[in-house]
Design a protein around this motif. Structure first.
Motif, mmCIF file in Angstrom:
data_model
loop_
_atom_site.group_PDB
_atom_site.id
_atom_site.type_symbol
_atom_site.label_atom_id
_atom_site.label_comp_id
_atom_site.label_asym_id
_atom_site.label_seq_id
_atom_site.Cartn_x
_atom_site.Cartn_y
_atom_site.Cartn_z
ATOM 1 N N SER A 199 -2.238 -1.706 -4.963
ATOM 2 C CA SER A 199 -3.504 -2.032 -4.332
ATOM 3 C C SER A 199 -3.641 -3.555 -4.199
ATOM 4 C CB SER A 199 -4.634 -1.432 -5.180
ATOM 5 O OG SER A 199 -5.815 -2.166 -5.003
ATOM 6 N N ARG A 256 0.829 -1.201 0.000
ATOM 7 C CA ARG A 256 0.000 0.000 0.000
ATOM 8 C C ARG A 256 0.865 1.254 0.000
ATOM 9 N NH1 ARG A 256 -3.924 -2.015 3.527
ATOM 10 N NH2 ARG A 256 -2.643 -1.275 5.243
ATOM 11 N N LYS A 262 -5.954 -5.821 -6.319
ATOM 12 C CA LYS A 262 -5.917 -5.452 -7.732
ATOM 13 C C LYS A 262 -4.511 -5.656 -8.329
ATOM 14 C CE LYS A 262 -6.818 -1.348 -10.309
ATOM 15 N NZ LYS A 262 -5.521 -0.802 -10.161
ATOM 16 N N ASP A 263 -3.496 -5.079 -7.685
ATOM 17 C CA ASP A 263 -2.134 -5.191 -8.223
ATOM 18 C C ASP A 263 -1.382 -6.397 -7.665
ATOM 19 O OD1 ASP A 263 -2.588 -2.703 -9.534
ATOM 20 O OD2 ASP A 263 -2.109 -1.663 -7.664
#
Lengths: 347, 347
Positions: free
Chosen positions: A275, A270, A278-279
């Motif tokens: 994310s 973070r 998501k990532d």
């Protein structure tokens, strides 16, 4: 006041290790005759009373189980104890808990103390130092004298006894396959040093999963964390290593062998603008409270600590109560299957 | 095989409570002469060996401390044990741990077992059931027979012994004053039932803080949670009660007596569209791992569990090693100050 002399005091007086004293008192041929004579004479002089387990077993039942664990500030071990207690209480047994603090000497001393008439049998997980030294005489002698031992989680092949283990390799493999099936291509593992069999087996499971997808494991994606960092107080150093891992690789999946590593990795991701999920998707081995309450909540491979404790207690009590049947030669190893619990850290 | 008869078995055979057996064996006048005769005759018939602490104390030192805690799956108690261990090891003592599981009977049985020659003294925290029943004879008799006890956290005035407590009232007051100073007008407290002194004292601190700001405490803002909800498994029911609390009041501050309540309250607030700390600020009593790793991280009143354990061990070992000085009449109560650690759940 007359004090009872201890193994530790004899070791200190004669400037030898506790293991040496313990072996010398049992006349082990691993120890030189000279040292054996010295230790035995000293013990006699100070009225050291050796551990007469066999004798005490003949005379009484304590209806108490001795638990020996490496450390107390650890949710997994607490859960195992809870499981042991549940079964023990149902079957009329008490438990007492000794702590080795990951120290070989403390393990030997505490086992000696508890075995000396306080308990009927042991449920234990081996200390790190004992695993490093590979000195298991205290376990073997306890078993040879007729006191049963059930080992859980950290076990070794060299000791013949009942065991309860988690299927670490397949649990890890399952987790990494899940990440691969969810589209991850660059999966890092955050693990412990290899001498802990759990770290080794979980790393092995990680590599096998990658192989099934024809991916060559990349050493720079295998982060082995020093022991001392597996503590809440050293999170800063852990964070530094994780920042380095993220910065020098493009990672889209993380498999962590415990939830503290996973939660810290999510925090670092973070802070680097990534994310979750998501990532980067994250899965962790776990039996703690962090997984449910972290943001996002963690997808985990559950270790079922309580179930391990229950099985261990059943094995021990069954053995204690059927001891006349002479089944000493048939030891059982129960493998607890792990379970993948999907939460919000994976897609 | 000749088995040693236990308190529990005598109680079961004669259909009386363990407490009655324990008192009858000590010839307590609380128990009818008839019952005393019956219990004593039965115990004699089965060779029950009463707990001769005084005798065993004269003959030997075990160099072992017995710890009795109400439950094991609890970060606070783990930290206390860690503190006890640190000091004990430094001064040449081992520890063994017994668990009462919040049960009066188990507390009595385990104390009897440990006191019977295994240990030199106790460090303990009282079980909930014992606090409810207000039956403290097992503590008083242990002390009267010459075995010292140090109590921590959950203590009662009726027992004369060394104690280590947290300043619960002022810790709570400090937290609520902080919320008031940060602009909160409608502060709810999430607490436990009153029979746990910690819940009562923390609620008292909450009320005193409000009074300093001339705010009348509002009963609908005081949420007392049933014990059984203080567990990870019953989070759903806890959430329901919190949704009700938020829905029927406009709350801008939460003071929780433990971090599980606080983390769950933050989750519920978020699900209702409230932002922490913008709309609702949260402070919790805590000594756990959740606070640091929750999102947002929690502002907490730290309980210093490890320090409590260290102080308790020092008190006990000092008393054990100075027992000839006859200072039985001077008991000490050490109050550990709490500390407010500001994180992201407050402005």
């Amino acid at each position: 006041m007359k004090r009872k002399i201890t193994l530790k005091q004899i070791a200190r007086e004669l400037d030898v290790s506790i293991s040496t004293v313990s072996k010398a008192l049992k006349n082990s041929h691993e120890i030189s005759q000279d040292t054996r004579d010295k230790v035995q004479a000293f013990a006699k002089l100070y009225n050291y009373r050796p551990n007469n387990i066999a004798l005490s077993l003949k005379n009484r039942k304590t209806k108490t189980i001795g638990i020996m664990i490496p450390e107390i500030v650890h949710h997994f071990f607490s859960k195992v104890i809870k499981g042991i207690e549940l079964v023990a209480n149902k079957r009329g047994y008490n438990v007492i808990v000794g702590l080795s603090n990951e120290s070989f000497d403390k393990e030997v001393i505490n086992m000696e103390m508890l075995a000396n008439g306080s308990i009927d049998g042991f449920i234990l997980s081996i200390s790190k130092e004992t695993l490093l030294q590979q000195d298991y005489h205290h376990f073997n002698e306890t078993i040879n004298q007729g006191m049963p031992i059930v080992m859980f989680d950290r076990v070794v092949d060299e000791i013949q006894c009942d065991k309860v283990i988690v299927d670490d390799l397949n649990g890890a493999k399952k987790a990494v396959l899940k990440l691969l099936n969810k589209g991850c291509k660059h999966i890092a593992i955050i693990t412990t040093n290899d001498y802990l069999s759990i770290g080794k087996l979980r790393t092995e499971g990680y590599i096998q999963a990658l192989e099934e997808f024809n991916i060559q494991s990349n050493p720079s994606l295998i982060l082995k964390i020093e022991d001392k960092l597996l503590s809440d107080e050293n999170v800063d150093e852990l964070e530094k290593q994780l920042i380095k891992l993220f910065s020098s690789n493009s990672i889209d999946g993380i498999f962590a062998v415990n939830e503290l590593y996973a939660v810290t990795a999510m925090k670092v991701a973070r802070s680097l603008g990534l994310s979750v999920p998501k990532d980067v998707q994250v899965i962790s081995f776990s039996d703690g409270v962090l997984s449910k309450h972290s943001t996002p909540s963690l997808t985990t491979v559950s270790q079922h600590g309580q179930e391990m404790g229950e099985k261990a207690a059943e094995l021990l009590i069954n053995r204690l109560e059927n001891e006349d049947e002479g089944d000493e030669e048939h030891y059982e190893t129960i493998v607890i299957e792990t379970e993948l619990i999907e939460r919000d850290s994976t897609k």
